[in-house]
Design a protein around this motif. Structure first.
Motif, PDB file in Angstrom:
ATOM      1  N   ARG A 216       0.978  -1.201   0.110  1.00 55.50           N
ATOM      2  CA  ARG A 216       0.039   0.099   0.000  1.00 55.50           C
ATOM      3  C   ARG A 216       1.095   1.190  -0.021  1.00 55.50           C
ATOM      4  NH1 ARG A 216      -4.441  -2.441   4.199  1.00 55.50           N
ATOM      5  NH2 ARG A 216      -5.869  -3.035   2.735  1.00 55.50           N
ATOM      6  N   ALA A 217       1.753   1.279   0.831  1.00 52.19           N
ATOM      7  CA  ALA A 217       2.840   2.343   0.982  1.00 52.19           C
ATOM      8  C   ALA A 217       3.356   2.649  -0.645  1.00 52.19           C
ATOM      9  CB  ALA A 217       3.934   2.155   1.753  1.00 52.19           C
ATOM     10  N   ALA A 218       3.894   1.907  -1.361  1.00 50.49           N
ATOM     11  CA  ALA A 218       4.611   1.694  -2.420  1.00 50.49           C
ATOM     12  C   ALA A 218       3.631   2.149  -3.338  1.00 50.49           C
ATOM     13  CB  ALA A 218       5.196   0.275  -2.966  1.00 50.49           C
ATOM     14  N   PHE A 219       2.572   1.775  -3.527  1.00 51.01           N
ATOM     15  CA  PHE A 219       1.192   2.101  -4.413  1.00 51.01           C
ATOM     16  C   PHE A 219       1.027   3.574  -4.256  1.00 51.01           C
ATOM     17  CE2 PHE A 219      -3.485   1.875  -5.758  1.00 51.01           C
ATOM     18  CZ  PHE A 219      -3.212   2.042  -7.099  1.00 51.01           C
ATOM     19  N   CYS A 220       0.853   3.882  -3.163  1.00 48.36           N
ATOM     20  CA  CYS A 220       0.715   5.542  -2.737  1.00 48.36           C
ATOM     21  C   CYS A 220       1.880   6.291  -3.143  1.00 48.36           C
ATOM     22  CB  CYS A 220       0.485   5.581  -1.301  1.00 48.36           C
ATOM     23  SG  CYS A 220      -1.318   5.077  -0.823  1.00 48.36           S
ATOM     24  N   ARG A 221       2.896   5.908  -2.689  1.00 49.11           N
ATOM     25  CA  ARG A 221       4.129   6.678  -3.422  1.00 49.11           C
ATOM     26  C   ARG A 221       4.067   6.852  -4.848  1.00 49.11           C
ATOM     27  NH1 ARG A 221       7.207  10.401  -1.331  1.00 49.11           N
ATOM     28  NH2 ARG A 221       7.982   9.185   0.393  1.00 49.11           N
ATOM     29  N   TYR A 222       3.699   5.728  -5.563  1.00 45.17           N
ATOM     30  CA  TYR A 222       3.667   5.844  -7.184  1.00 45.17           C
ATOM     31  C   TYR A 222       2.738   6.850  -7.565  1.00 45.17           C
ATOM     32  CZ  TYR A 222       3.017   4.786 -12.090  1.00 45.17           C
ATOM     33  OH  TYR A 222       3.171   4.729 -13.326  1.00 45.17           O
ATOM     34  N   LEU A 223       1.497   6.527  -6.863  1.00 44.29           N
ATOM     35  CA  LEU A 223       0.227   7.388  -7.579  1.00 44.29           C
ATOM     36  C   LEU A 223       0.598   9.146  -6.850  1.00 44.29           C
ATOM     37  CD1 LEU A 223      -2.786   5.595  -5.933  1.00 44.29           C
ATOM     38  CD2 LEU A 223      -2.070   6.053  -8.347  1.00 44.29           C
ATOM     39  N   SER A 224       1.248   9.339  -5.930  1.00 42.01           N
ATOM     40  CA  SER A 224       1.894  10.663  -5.619  1.00 42.01           C
ATOM     41  C   SER A 224       3.237  11.140  -6.508  1.00 42.01           C
ATOM     42  CB  SER A 224       2.360  10.751  -4.062  1.00 42.01           C
ATOM     43  OG  SER A 224       3.711   9.914  -4.082  1.00 42.01           O
ATOM     44  N   MET A 225       3.592  10.363  -7.103  1.00 39.54           N
ATOM     45  CA  MET A 225       4.659  10.727  -8.036  1.00 39.54           C
ATOM     46  C   MET A 225       4.451  10.832  -9.445  1.00 39.54           C
ATOM     47  SD  MET A 225       8.212   8.737  -6.393  1.00 39.54           S
ATOM     48  CE  MET A 225       9.278   9.937  -7.713  1.00 39.54           C
ATOM     49  N   LEU A 226       3.695   9.765  -9.897  1.00 39.81           N
ATOM     50  CA  LEU A 226       3.578   9.569 -11.336  1.00 39.81           C
ATOM     51  C   LEU A 226       2.215   9.205 -11.628  1.00 39.81           C
ATOM     52  CD1 LEU A 226       6.777   7.212 -12.508  1.00 39.81           C
ATOM     53  CD2 LEU A 226       6.588   9.994 -12.593  1.00 39.81           C
ATOM     54  N   GLY A 227       1.809   8.450 -11.022  1.00 39.71           N
ATOM     55  CA  GLY A 227       0.453   8.051 -11.324  1.00 39.71           C
ATOM     56  C   GLY A 227      -0.756   8.894 -11.522  1.00 39.71           C
ATOM     57  N   CYS A 228      -0.894  10.124 -10.550  1.00 40.62           N
ATOM     58  CA  CYS A 228      -1.874  11.135 -10.336  1.00 40.62           C
ATOM     59  C   CYS A 228      -1.833  11.776 -11.658  1.00 40.62           C
ATOM     60  CB  CYS A 228      -1.644  11.945  -9.013  1.00 40.62           C
ATOM     61  SG  CYS A 228      -3.085  12.644  -8.853  1.00 40.62           S
ATOM     62  N   HIS A 229      -0.597  12.003 -12.439  1.00 43.29           N
ATOM     63  CA  HIS A 229      -0.505  12.985 -13.684  1.00 43.29           C
ATOM     64  C   HIS A 229      -1.486  12.152 -14.581  1.00 43.29           C
ATOM     65  CE1 HIS A 229       2.777  15.807 -12.663  1.00 43.29           C
ATOM     66  NE2 HIS A 229       3.029  14.793 -11.877  1.00 43.29           N
ATOM     67  N   ASP A 230      -1.396  11.013 -14.861  1.00 43.96           N
ATOM     68  CA  ASP A 230      -1.916  10.180 -15.970  1.00 43.96           C
ATOM     69  C   ASP A 230      -3.652  10.111 -15.456  1.00 43.96           C
ATOM     70  OD1 ASP A 230       0.062   8.817 -17.558  1.00 43.96           O
ATOM     71  OD2 ASP A 230       0.725   8.573 -15.570  1.00 43.96           O
ATOM     72  N   LEU A 231      -3.823  10.270 -14.205  1.00 40.08           N
ATOM     73  CA  LEU A 231      -5.112  10.025 -13.780  1.00 40.08           C
ATOM     74  C   LEU A 231      -5.878  11.294 -13.859  1.00 40.08           C
ATOM     75  CD1 LEU A 231      -4.827   7.974 -10.282  1.00 40.08           C
ATOM     76  CD2 LEU A 231      -5.778   7.008 -12.463  1.00 40.08           C
ATOM     77  N   SER A 232      -5.033  12.396 -13.960  1.00 39.58           N
ATOM     78  CA  SER A 232      -5.633  13.523 -13.957  1.00 39.58           C
ATOM     79  C   SER A 232      -5.967  13.873 -15.150  1.00 39.58           C
ATOM     80  CB  SER A 232      -4.575  14.663 -13.529  1.00 39.58           C
ATOM     81  OG  SER A 232      -5.046  15.974 -13.267  1.00 39.58           O
ATOM     82  N   VAL A 233      -4.984  13.546 -16.210  1.00 42.25           N
ATOM     83  CA  VAL A 233      -5.402  13.496 -17.813  1.00 42.25           C
ATOM     84  C   VAL A 233      -6.766  12.692 -17.983  1.00 42.25           C
ATOM     85  CG1 VAL A 233      -4.585  12.806 -20.083  1.00 42.25           C
ATOM     86  CG2 VAL A 233      -3.183  14.244 -18.530  1.00 42.25           C
ATOM     87  N   MET A 234      -6.783  11.728 -17.432  1.00 43.67           N
ATOM     88  CA  MET A 234      -7.849  10.816 -17.793  1.00 43.67           C
ATOM     89  C   MET A 234      -9.392  11.656 -17.459  1.00 43.67           C
ATOM     90  SD  MET A 234      -8.636   7.303 -15.997  1.00 43.67           S
ATOM     91  CE  MET A 234      -9.463   7.757 -14.523  1.00 43.67           C
TER      92      MET A 234
END
Length: 415
Positions: A216-234
């Motif tokens: 869970r910590a690794a997933f949240c770190r990914y979302l906070s660094m890279l993932g949220c950029h893609d989700l924001s575009v989506m």
């Protein structure tokens, strides 16, 4: 009336900041002047000061946050520093830009909004007699790329019914992401992260340190660094999803299925979007959002530098439109393409159109929009601490909540 030149205070001098932010900002001299920069490394701070003609450099973050000649703070540090330094800057009456996501915590979002109110009273006592409160701009350069705003979104609006969509970001090696030892992913840069503060943030998100597993910590770190950029575009492209299902964490790869409904004028029928993301040892950026209609497929592809990677002239944002080529003569019996002679070269069945913007153009558009927003020119920015950042937070919590329900309140092998 001349355009106001805003004085910037920059927090963090990572390779990405030096390779992208600082060169672009230095080129926008009619909009900004580089006043101060903070980095924990005195050598890096001094190098940036000399290389980019920055007036002041420091290893003490408060020197920038409280600098009297700084108008805007660019908080480019990891997410565990977003609230702390954003709140300090706002309460001092300074505007702030912070990278997406603004925060992953509801209580943190509330504290940032309270700081905006406190900053308004600070500004009212300033010599400029400023009565408007300080503003927060959330950085997401992908959403400002010219080919995304000018081509992809217009094509999408005319696409009609959406049948399926796909959002992906598979990144090459980077630090800060927990990866299996078998992948042999070496950290390319020193870490700016603070594990203790990040854990405190996630305990606020999950409500209990017992639920904070390594995955869970690794997933949240990914979302906070890279993932949220893609989700924001989506989210800007397709709107907010109705639901999320089947969230899977196989660290360092992650996937989820989002459920959408077409608009009433497009039959109001459902479609799904597959989100897939992760980090491996192959140095490349495989990022895109693809939307499938009945007669046309739209893709926006991003080849942005990864965290810690220097920018190159080949980085780009590309929009690809694929549709049936109606000029090709087809065999009506079996759909095969007809050639008039045996040696003829078959023409493509698909008409493909590409539009390309550079990485620099995306950041230039973003910083021009930031300036317009802060000085009160033009329309309101689309990436702010108001509704847009709240939607980012809602989407992140929707994903996390679904994964929590799937794993249950008792710890299982799934999480």
């Amino acid at each position: 009336m001349p355009t106001p030149v805003l004085r910037l205070g920059i927090l963090g001098a990572t390779n990405a900041v030096q390779a992208t932010y600082l060169p672009v900002l230095r080129s926008l001299k009619t909009y900004y002047t580089l006043t101060a920069i903070y980095d924990p490394s005195a050598e890096i701070a001094n190098q940036c000061q000399s290389r980019f003609d920055i007036t002041h450099s420091t290893t003490v973050v408060e020197d920038v946050l409280h600098h009297k000649e700084v108008d805007v703070i660019l908080n480019l540090l990891p997410i565990e520093y977003h609230e702390q330094y954003t709140v300090t800057a706002l309460e001092s009456g300074k505007d702030v830009m912070v990278e997406v996501p603004l925060t992953m915590s509801i209580s943190s979002m509330r504290r940032i909004r309270e700081a905006i109110k406190k900053g308004k009273s600070t500004r009212s006592l300033d010599d400029t007699n400023e009565t408007d409160g300080p503003k927060v701009f959330v950085g997401c350069a992908r959403r400002y790329a010219p080919c995304f705003t000018d081509v992809f979104k217009k094509e999408l609006a005319a696409l009609g019914r959406v049948y399926y969509a796909r959002c992906r970001y598979i990144a090459g090696p980077m630090n800060n992401i927990v990866a299996p030892a078998s992948m042999d992913i070496a950290p390319p840069i020193k870490s700016y992260n603070n594990p203790e503060q990040f854990r405190a943030l996630l305990e606020d998100v999950y409500g209990s340190k017992d639920d904070l597993t390594p995955d869970r910590a690794a997933f949240c770190r990914y979302l906070s660094m890279l993932g949220c950029h893609d989700l924001s575009v989506m989210r800007e492209s397709l709107g907010f999803p109705n639901a999320v299902s089947n969230v899977v964490i196989t660290n360092p790869f992650y996937s989820a299925i989002f459920h959408y409904t077409n608009s009433a004028e497009n039959d109001g029928l459902p479609f799904t979007l597959l989100y897939e993301a992760g980090v491996d040892a192959v140095p490349r950026c495989d990022a895109h959002l693809t939307v499938y209609g009945a007669h046309k497929t739209l893709s926006v592809e991003y080849d942005f530098p990864r965290p810690g990677e220097m920018i190159s002239t080949g980085t780009y944002v590309r929009v690809v439109v694929e549709e049936a080529d109606e000029t090709v003569e087809m065999d009506h019996v079996n759909g095969n393409q007809i050639n008039e002679n045996e040696n003829a070269v078959p023409r493509p069945r698909v008409k493909r159109t590409e539009t390309v913007s550079t990485c620099d153009e995306a950041y230039e558009r973003e910083f021009v929009a930031l300036h317009s927003y802060l000085v009160g020119e033009g329309s309101a920015a689309k990436t702010t601490a108001d509704d847009d950042a709240v939607m980012d937070l809602r989407l992140l919590l929707m994903i996390i909540d679904h994964y929590n329900r799937r794993c249950g309140t008792i710890r299982t092998p799934l999480g």
